[in-house]
Design an enzyme around this catalytic site. Sequence first.
Site, PDB file in Angstrom:
ATOM      1  CE1 TYR A 142      -6.307  11.744  15.420  1.00 16.41           C
ATOM      2  CE2 TYR A 142      -4.921  12.668  17.134  1.00 16.41           C
ATOM      3  CZ  TYR A 142      -5.309  12.613  15.815  1.00 16.41           C
ATOM      4  OH  TYR A 142      -4.701  13.426  14.901  1.00 16.41           O
ATOM      5  CE  LYS A 192     -15.543   8.058   2.657  1.00 18.92           C
ATOM      6  NZ  LYS A 192     -15.499   8.778   1.373  1.00 18.92           N
ATOM      7  CG  ASP A 224     -14.749  11.772   0.065  1.00 18.48           C
ATOM      8  OD1 ASP A 224     -15.726  12.214   0.721  1.00 18.48           O
ATOM      9  OD2 ASP A 224     -14.863  10.871  -0.795  1.00 18.48           O
ATOM     10  CG  ASP A 248      -4.857  15.881  12.809  1.00 22.06           C
ATOM     11  OD1 ASP A 248      -4.313  16.920  13.234  1.00 22.06           O
ATOM     12  OD2 ASP A 248      -4.228  14.937  12.294  1.00 22.06           O
ATOM     13  CG  ASP A 252      -2.701  20.478   9.420  1.00 21.44           C
ATOM     14  OD1 ASP A 252      -3.002  20.953  10.539  1.00 21.44           O
ATOM     15  OD2 ASP A 252      -1.618  19.900   9.197  1.00 21.44           O
TER      16      ASP A 252
HETATM   17  C1  IPM Z   1      -2.828  18.712  16.115  1.00 23.59           C
HETATM   18  C2  IPM Z   1      -1.623  17.828  16.000  1.00 23.59           C
HETATM   19  C3  IPM Z   1      -1.736  16.691  17.009  1.00 23.59           C
HETATM   20  C4  IPM Z   1      -2.963  15.876  16.659  1.00 23.59           C
HETATM   21  C5  IPM Z   1      -0.480  15.802  17.144  1.00 23.59           C
HETATM   22  C6  IPM Z   1       0.749  16.604  17.458  1.00 23.59           C
HETATM   23  C7  IPM Z   1      -0.681  14.727  18.165  1.00 23.59           C
HETATM   24  O1  IPM Z   1      -1.483  17.370  14.696  1.00 23.59           O
HETATM   25  O2  IPM Z   1      -3.074  19.238  17.223  1.00 23.59           O
HETATM   26  O3  IPM Z   1      -3.515  18.910  15.109  1.00 23.59           O
HETATM   27  O4  IPM Z   1      -2.900  14.978  15.800  1.00 23.59           O
HETATM   28  O5  IPM Z   1      -4.005  16.129  17.246  1.00 23.59           O
HETATM   29 MG    MG Z   2      -2.839  18.275  13.310  1.00 18.86          MG
END
Ligand code: IPM
Ligand code: MG
Length: 358
Positions: A142, A192, A224, A248, A252
């Site tokens: 990042y 990884k 993975d 990240d 999710d």
């Molecule tokens: C998160 C989001 C952010 C990230 C974006 C909005 C920059 O996806 O907080 O998970 O990638 O960190």
């Molecule tokens: Mg995110």
Amino acid sequence: MITKKILVTPGDGIGPEVTKQAIHVLKTVAPRFELQLELSEKPVGGVAYDLTGTPIPDETLEAAKNSDAVLLGAVGGPKWEPLDFSVRPERGLLKLRSELELYANLRPAVIYGDLVNASTLKPEIVDGADLMVVRELTGGIYFGEPRGVEIRNGERVGFNTLVYSESEIRRIAKVGFEIAMKRKKKLTSVDKANVLESTELWREIVTEVGKDFPEVELSHMYADNAAMQIIRNPKQFDTMVTTNMFGDILSDAAAMMTGSLGMLPSASIGGKNGMYEPVHGSAPDISGQDKANPLAMILSVGMMLRYSFDLTEADEMIQQAVVKTLETYRTDDIMAEGKTLIGCQEMGERVLQILEQK
Ligand code: IPM
Ligand code: MG
């Protein structure tokens, strides 16, 4: 009474709607724990760009640095996608994280009450799952340099750099182990290492830090495989520590296991003050329609009370109120048979009602 300064940055999309509900909760709970709040609000993300031409005005950054904690809604939306990369709403959020040195991001994925039926996974797979993702937040791909898009051999080439120093790995590993110590003492480090040298180093350093935490059972997993295992058998995990980008992605996946991205709060810590934000984004498709689920934001307030102000009980009180509310009421994203469908504002009010009875 102690007084704490909180900066509120509602941001874009559903950010302002969910923030409004979370603030009501914060204002109700804080005084019960002898906490007096000084709240101020500043723009961040797309709204800040529209007002000032930058997604993170100096004034917002200064206010964030001078506050005890920051509560952030969400940033981004299709309106700002055509903008130059350097002024996109997301840059504002990333700058806040890095300037405040919030290198550790805690994302707890817990199944609240009978929300087990809202998951797309089978109830027996998710029932009782409780995973804490500890994501490195101010390094890795990042932020790595060099980065950019340039012409090479007559064509455009895009590039980013995945880079981790020993000290960066050591400090996030330490947070991972410390969190694991407060949980079931099981830590999975995700990398990884079979392909990327930077994460081979990651594995080495995490193992080294583990020597200071002999009680924690440490294991390593490739990213993975981890993605697959979260869906196959999430209950095998307790605490997970991983890089910025893997965190990240995996958070999710972990969020969806709980039924909805609308349920996952987060705490970013490590610097002198913390920042608290829901894991979900700005959800432009439902913004302004009173459809958003404010619970991730409300739970983020709980995390603020726990991690910035050491008020574990206040966090527990909020979590219990959320579980109780879910017994009867649901927003659209977690709607189930036999429950009452309500909007963002009413969800906030229902949580408040339960808190007020306590
Ligand atoms: C998160 C989001 C952010 C990230 C974006 C909005 C920059 O996806 O907080 O998970 O990638 O960190
Ligand atoms: Mg995110």
